[in-house]
Design an enzyme around this catalytic site. Structure first.
Site, PDB file in Angstrom:
ATOM      1  N   ARG A 127      -7.038   4.379  15.569  1.00 44.76           N
ATOM      2  CA  ARG A 127      -6.291   3.549  14.628  1.00 44.76           C
ATOM      3  C   ARG A 127      -7.068   3.335  13.334  1.00 44.76           C
ATOM      4  O   ARG A 127      -6.499   2.926  12.331  1.00 44.76           O
ATOM      5  CB  ARG A 127      -5.974   2.189  15.266  1.00 44.76           C
ATOM      6  CG  ARG A 127      -5.042   2.285  16.452  1.00 44.76           C
ATOM      7  CD  ARG A 127      -4.893   0.961  17.132  1.00 44.76           C
ATOM      8  NE  ARG A 127      -4.120   0.032  16.359  1.00 44.76           N
ATOM      9  CZ  ARG A 127      -2.805  -0.113  16.414  1.00 44.76           C
ATOM     10  NH1 ARG A 127      -2.109   0.659  17.222  1.00 44.76           N
ATOM     11  NH2 ARG A 127      -2.178  -1.002  15.684  1.00 44.76           N
ATOM     12  N   TRP A 135     -10.512  -3.288  10.981  1.00 42.89           N
ATOM     13  CA  TRP A 135     -10.370  -2.556   9.715  1.00 42.89           C
ATOM     14  C   TRP A 135     -10.374  -3.626   8.635  1.00 42.89           C
ATOM     15  O   TRP A 135      -9.453  -4.438   8.544  1.00 42.89           O
ATOM     16  CB  TRP A 135      -9.059  -1.771   9.737  1.00 42.89           C
ATOM     17  CG  TRP A 135      -8.904  -0.793   8.616  1.00 42.89           C
ATOM     18  CD1 TRP A 135      -9.363   0.488   8.563  1.00 42.89           C
ATOM     19  CD2 TRP A 135      -8.204  -1.010   7.387  1.00 42.89           C
ATOM     20  NE1 TRP A 135      -8.998   1.077   7.388  1.00 42.89           N
ATOM     21  CE2 TRP A 135      -8.290   0.187   6.643  1.00 42.89           C
ATOM     22  CE3 TRP A 135      -7.520  -2.088   6.827  1.00 42.89           C
ATOM     23  CZ2 TRP A 135      -7.721   0.334   5.385  1.00 42.89           C
ATOM     24  CZ3 TRP A 135      -6.948  -1.944   5.575  1.00 42.89           C
ATOM     25  CH2 TRP A 135      -7.057  -0.743   4.873  1.00 42.89           C
ATOM     26  N   ASN A 175      -5.326  -9.202  14.383  1.00 45.63           N
ATOM     27  CA  ASN A 175      -4.901  -8.068  13.564  1.00 45.63           C
ATOM     28  C   ASN A 175      -3.870  -8.622  12.589  1.00 45.63           C
ATOM     29  O   ASN A 175      -3.005  -9.391  12.986  1.00 45.63           O
ATOM     30  CB  ASN A 175      -4.261  -6.992  14.462  1.00 45.63           C
ATOM     31  CG  ASN A 175      -3.663  -5.854  13.665  1.00 45.63           C
ATOM     32  OD1 ASN A 175      -3.978  -5.678  12.488  1.00 45.63           O
ATOM     33  ND2 ASN A 175      -2.798  -5.082  14.288  1.00 45.63           N
ATOM     34  N   GLY A 176      -3.975  -8.270  11.316  1.00 48.54           N
ATOM     35  CA  GLY A 176      -2.995  -8.739  10.340  1.00 48.54           C
ATOM     36  C   GLY A 176      -3.661  -9.559   9.250  1.00 48.54           C
ATOM     37  O   GLY A 176      -4.881  -9.501   9.080  1.00 48.54           O
ATOM     38  N   GLU A 198       2.860  17.350   1.144  1.00 40.22           N
ATOM     39  CA  GLU A 198       2.210  17.097   2.433  1.00 40.22           C
ATOM     40  C   GLU A 198       0.899  17.893   2.539  1.00 40.22           C
ATOM     41  O   GLU A 198      -0.114  17.372   3.025  1.00 40.22           O
ATOM     42  CB  GLU A 198       3.179  17.472   3.569  1.00 40.22           C
ATOM     43  CG  GLU A 198       2.609  17.431   4.970  1.00 40.22           C
ATOM     44  CD  GLU A 198       2.134  16.057   5.432  1.00 40.22           C
ATOM     45  OE1 GLU A 198       2.257  15.090   4.675  1.00 40.22           O
ATOM     46  OE2 GLU A 198       1.603  15.971   6.558  1.00 40.22           O
ATOM     47  N   GLU A 239      -6.794  13.442   2.340  1.00 48.59           N
ATOM     48  CA  GLU A 239      -7.224  12.445   3.324  1.00 48.59           C
ATOM     49  C   GLU A 239      -8.283  12.982   4.272  1.00 48.59           C
ATOM     50  O   GLU A 239      -9.125  12.225   4.742  1.00 48.59           O
ATOM     51  CB  GLU A 239      -6.037  11.853   4.082  1.00 48.59           C
ATOM     52  CG  GLU A 239      -5.264  12.803   4.940  1.00 48.59           C
ATOM     53  CD  GLU A 239      -4.084  12.139   5.641  1.00 48.59           C
ATOM     54  OE1 GLU A 239      -4.130  10.941   5.907  1.00 48.59           O
ATOM     55  OE2 GLU A 239      -3.106  12.856   5.926  1.00 48.59           O
ATOM     56  N   HIS A 260       6.103  21.870 -17.437  1.00 49.59           N
ATOM     57  CA  HIS A 260       6.284  20.580 -18.119  1.00 49.59           C
ATOM     58  C   HIS A 260       4.985  19.787 -18.133  1.00 49.59           C
ATOM     59  O   HIS A 260       4.999  18.587 -18.385  1.00 49.59           O
ATOM     60  CB  HIS A 260       7.413  19.790 -17.443  1.00 49.59           C
ATOM     61  CG  HIS A 260       8.709  20.521 -17.462  1.00 49.59           C
ATOM     62  ND1 HIS A 260       9.498  20.604 -18.586  1.00 49.59           N
ATOM     63  CD2 HIS A 260       9.324  21.263 -16.510  1.00 49.59           C
ATOM     64  CE1 HIS A 260      10.559  21.353 -18.318  1.00 49.59           C
ATOM     65  NE2 HIS A 260      10.471  21.762 -17.065  1.00 49.59           N
ATOM     66  N   LYS A 293      -4.800   4.429  11.347  1.00 48.23           N
ATOM     67  CA  LYS A 293      -3.664   5.183  11.885  1.00 48.23           C
ATOM     68  C   LYS A 293      -2.346   4.459  11.611  1.00 48.23           C
ATOM     69  O   LYS A 293      -1.398   5.065  11.141  1.00 48.23           O
ATOM     70  CB  LYS A 293      -3.848   5.393  13.392  1.00 48.23           C
ATOM     71  CG  LYS A 293      -2.711   6.159  14.057  1.00 48.23           C
ATOM     72  CD  LYS A 293      -2.596   7.564  13.508  1.00 48.23           C
ATOM     73  CE  LYS A 293      -1.430   8.347  14.089  1.00 48.23           C
ATOM     74  NZ  LYS A 293      -1.120   9.525  13.258  1.00 48.23           N
TER      75      LYS A 293
HETATM   76  C1  F6R Z   1      -0.835  10.794   6.632  1.00 43.91           C
HETATM   77  C2  F6R Z   1      -0.338   9.716   7.448  1.00 43.91           C
HETATM   78  C3  F6R Z   1       0.303   8.554   6.789  1.00 43.91           C
HETATM   79  C4  F6R Z   1       1.496   8.047   7.605  1.00 43.91           C
HETATM   80  C5  F6R Z   1       2.041   6.755   6.994  1.00 43.91           C
HETATM   81  C6  F6R Z   1       3.249   6.232   7.758  1.00 43.91           C
HETATM   82  O1  F6R Z   1      -1.378  11.815   7.403  1.00 43.91           O
HETATM   83  O2  F6R Z   1      -0.476   9.733   8.646  1.00 43.91           O
HETATM   84  O3  F6R Z   1       0.681   8.846   5.487  1.00 43.91           O
HETATM   85  O4  F6R Z   1       2.466   9.039   7.661  1.00 43.91           O
HETATM   86  O5  F6R Z   1       1.046   5.775   6.997  1.00 43.91           O
HETATM   87  O6  F6R Z   1       2.940   5.979   9.086  1.00 43.91           O
HETATM   88  P1  F6R Z   1       4.079   5.787  10.166  1.00 43.91           P
HETATM   89  O7  F6R Z   1       4.793   7.076  10.324  1.00 43.91           O
HETATM   90  O8  F6R Z   1       3.366   5.365  11.420  1.00 43.91           O
HETATM   91  O9  F6R Z   1       4.981   4.709   9.639  1.00 43.91           O
END
Ligand code: F6R
Length: 619
Positions: free
Chosen positions: A30, A78, A105-106, A488, A495, A511, A614
């Site tokens: 995560r 985090w 968390n939060g 993507e 990242e 452009h 994550k």
């Molecule tokens: C990039 C990545 C993020 C997620 C984004 C949304 O590799 O994993 O950009 O796609 O944070 O996450 P979800 O799909 O869990 O809402």
């Protein structure tokens, strides 16, 4: 973001530390920058916490091993309020008697006011966190009411923001109390032992029986199971479910990292997402949606909301959904949608895409959309998560657990689920594609094998990734559905490999972005199928010539047999021929592998890139 584990087990076993540490290890994906545990030991709570990776915590525990305990909580943090230091790491103590510990968390939005009030009363804080404020409030409340569940209930009434809280008190051994508002928490039901986790990965090694909690609820776990109340004190029931994957699915299976494993899982992820969507005659059946067909027929606008990779899946979906249904479809980043005044009403279908089902930005956008009268369908990979629960209906992707921070198999599964939804709407509403939906489904059923073909032939991609380990900038170009694939590809490289990377719509090149092209600049180009309509293929071949003429090093992803690209490509990466709208399911794969290999070649942690989490459970 922040991983949370809670455990209560039989006294004789005393294995709380082992279970909590295993849970934390399983939640590492995560993303976190410090970790800690608190165990009930006799008449006090023993807390150990360290900045950095779990190895630091393990080292500290080895130096001073705690006594056996049957009740514990653990946390991977985090950082939000306060940097990643030992002091700011969780658990935090409440009161001065060393009996209460809390993890969180939060974000507690009103923590400044609460903190000032407590300082005024003489409380001394050891950390800069909002969490410690809650720990202090909880200790005070406990001293008054003498029961941890009731104390928690009184404290959450004063909190604003999003949170999951877990607490233990030495006077109540064998009890962990949790609370949640807009932040994830699930219960694991074992035999004589009970678990809490940010997600089921925390306890999947011990049980696959889980209990989904609702919003604004407090859960108290003991060896007997879980009891739940709402924040107003009324009793509540959790929704029990069986997790359909096991601990092995959450392990690397012989691959060097989770990301590589998940990239190779993609044929299965797509096949499983397609499974059971048609009846004997080939017609799409989405019973799982449980949405009124008349309502779906009346939809006059679709808005897809998501973040990051999921938003790129939405961009791919827009091309397909508009083409098949002729319903206008917009794609918007969830956090942008949330804080403006979008034109949506009862006839708008909002599709919220989220792998985790916990992304706070997307969750808030879902609530916003429903408030405005829209119907919301979630496309989600995680059972028991919040976004499906807050939506009108859900279409699950069946990609299995995605552990690596960078999303791969979830992306292909999300695109697949969007195709299914688009074809279903086309079938429901009649029109040209109503009859063709079955044929497109047949094409879709062939995609897992085509993805496998790409995976079987990636040596060249790996070779160029290693060769390019020192590259400082990479550009990605695509048109039509190739445009989100370019975005993507760039996101994955940024990242994972911390390299400057940008994706552009190839038509936009002249452009502005073409000014970036200089001798040796690597540019990936996603070439549409020569069978694409409106001469799209020829346009992209021209774009390749334009950048090649200015010195770019062109790495071209093109269909088998497309010879037009060869004279202008430094490297050609082949993918099998597919119907143009389905191409992202194959063209994305080499870009994922490229980013993964290049990051590994730089010696970086592919599964846990710096600064990233994550699931982004704060706005
Ligand atoms: C990039 C990545 C993020 C997620 C984004 C949304 O590799 O994993 O950009 O796609 O944070 O996450 P979800 O799909 O869990 O809402």
């Amino acid at each position: 973001m922040c991983g949370i584990v809670g455990y209560v087990g039989p006294k004789v076993d005393g294995r709380a530390l082992e279970v909590v540490m295993e849970g934390l290890a399983r939640l590492e994906y995560r993303g976190y920058d410090s970790a800690g545990v608190a165990l009930i030991a006799g008449d006090h709570v023993l807390t150990t916490k360290r900045a950095g990776k779990l190895a630091n915590l393990i080292g500290a525990l080895a130096q001073e091993p705690p006594p056996e305990s049957s009740t514990g909580i653990g946390h991977t943090r985090w950082a939000t309020h306060g940097g990643p230091t030992d002091e700011n790491a969780h658990p935090h103590a409440g009161g001065e008697d060393g009996k209460l510990a809390l993890i969180h968390n939060g974000i507690i939005e009103n923590f400044h006011g609460l903190r000032s009030g407590l300082i005024g009363e003489g409380v001394q804080f050891l950390s800069e966190t909002d969490t410690e404020v809650v720990a202090q409030l909880l200790a005070r409340s406990y001293d008054k009411v003498g029961d941890l569940t009731e104390a928690m209930r009184q404290v959450v009434a004063d909190l604003t923001g999003a949170f999951t809280l877990l607490a233990v008190h030495a006077d109540q051994p064998g009890v962990v109390v949790g609370a949640r508002r807009n932040s994830p928490l699930v219960v694991g039901l074992g035999d004589g032992e009970t678990f809490l986790g940010s997600d089921v990965a925390a306890f999947i090694g011990y049980t696959r029986e889980a209990l989904e909690l609702g919003q604004d609820q407090i859960v108290t776990i003991t060896t007997q199971g879980a009891s739940i109340i709402n924040f107003d004190g009324t009793p509540a029931e959790g929704k029990r479910y069986h997790v359909d994957w096991d601990a092995a699915a959450a392990e690397k299976g012989g691959f060097p990292n989770f990301m590589a494993k998940e990239i190779h899982d993609q044929p299965h992820a797509v096949a499983d997402t397609l499974l059971g969507r048609t009846d004997g005659s080939g017609r799409l059946v989405l019973d799982e949606l449980r949405m009124d067909e008349a309502e779906l027929r009346a939809v006059d606008k679709i808005v897809i909301i998501a973040c990051g990779t999921a938003a790129y899946a939405g961009m791919v979906a827009k091309y397909a959904i508009e083409h098949w249904t002729r319903i206008p479809c917009e794609v918007e980043l969830a956090h942008e949608f949330r804080y403006r005044d979008p034109v949506v009403n009862e006839r708008t279908l909002v599709v919220a895409i989220s792998q985790s089902g916990e992304t706070m930005d997307t969750l808030m956008a879902v609530k916003h959309a429903r408030k405005l009268g829209a119907r919301v369908i979630a496309i989600c990979n995680t059972h028991g998560s919040t976004i499906p629960r807050e939506s009108d209906a859900v279409l699950y992707t069946h990609a299995g657990p995605e552990i690596a921070v960078a999303s791969t198999k979830a992306f292909l599964a999300q695109i697949t689920a969007c195709y299914i939804l688009g074809l279903y709407l086309a079938q429901l509403r009649g029109g040209t594609y109503a009859d063709e939906a079955q044929a497109v489904m047949k094409d879709l059923y062939e995609m897992p094998a085509k993805i496998q073909t790409v995976l079987d032939d990636l040596d060249r991609v790996r070779e160029i990734a290693r060769f390019m380990a020192d590259t400082r900038s990479v550009l990605f170009l695509g048109r039509h559905v190739g445009y989100p694939v370019a975005l993507e590809g760039a996101l994955k490289l940024k990242e994972l490999a911390y390299i400057h990377a940008e994706g552009f719509a190839a038509g936009e090149l002249k452009h502005g972005p073409i000014a970036l092209i200089e001798a040796g600049q690597p540019v990936f180009v996603i070439v549409p199928s020569p069978s694409s309509e409106h001469g799209l293929h020829g346009k992209v071949v021209s774009n390749i010539q334009e950048i090649r003429a200015r010195g770019a090093r062109t790495i071209v992803i093109a269909e088998e047999g497309d010879e037009d690209v060869v004279p202008f490509a430094d490297v050609v990466i082949r993918v099998p021929a597919t119907p143009p709208l389905l191409a992202p399911l194959v063209t994305t794969v080499p870009l994922q592998v490229f980013a993964c290999e290049l990051a590994a070649a730089k010696g970086l942690d592919v599964d846990q890139p710096r600064n990233l989490a994550k699931s982004v459970t704060v706005e």
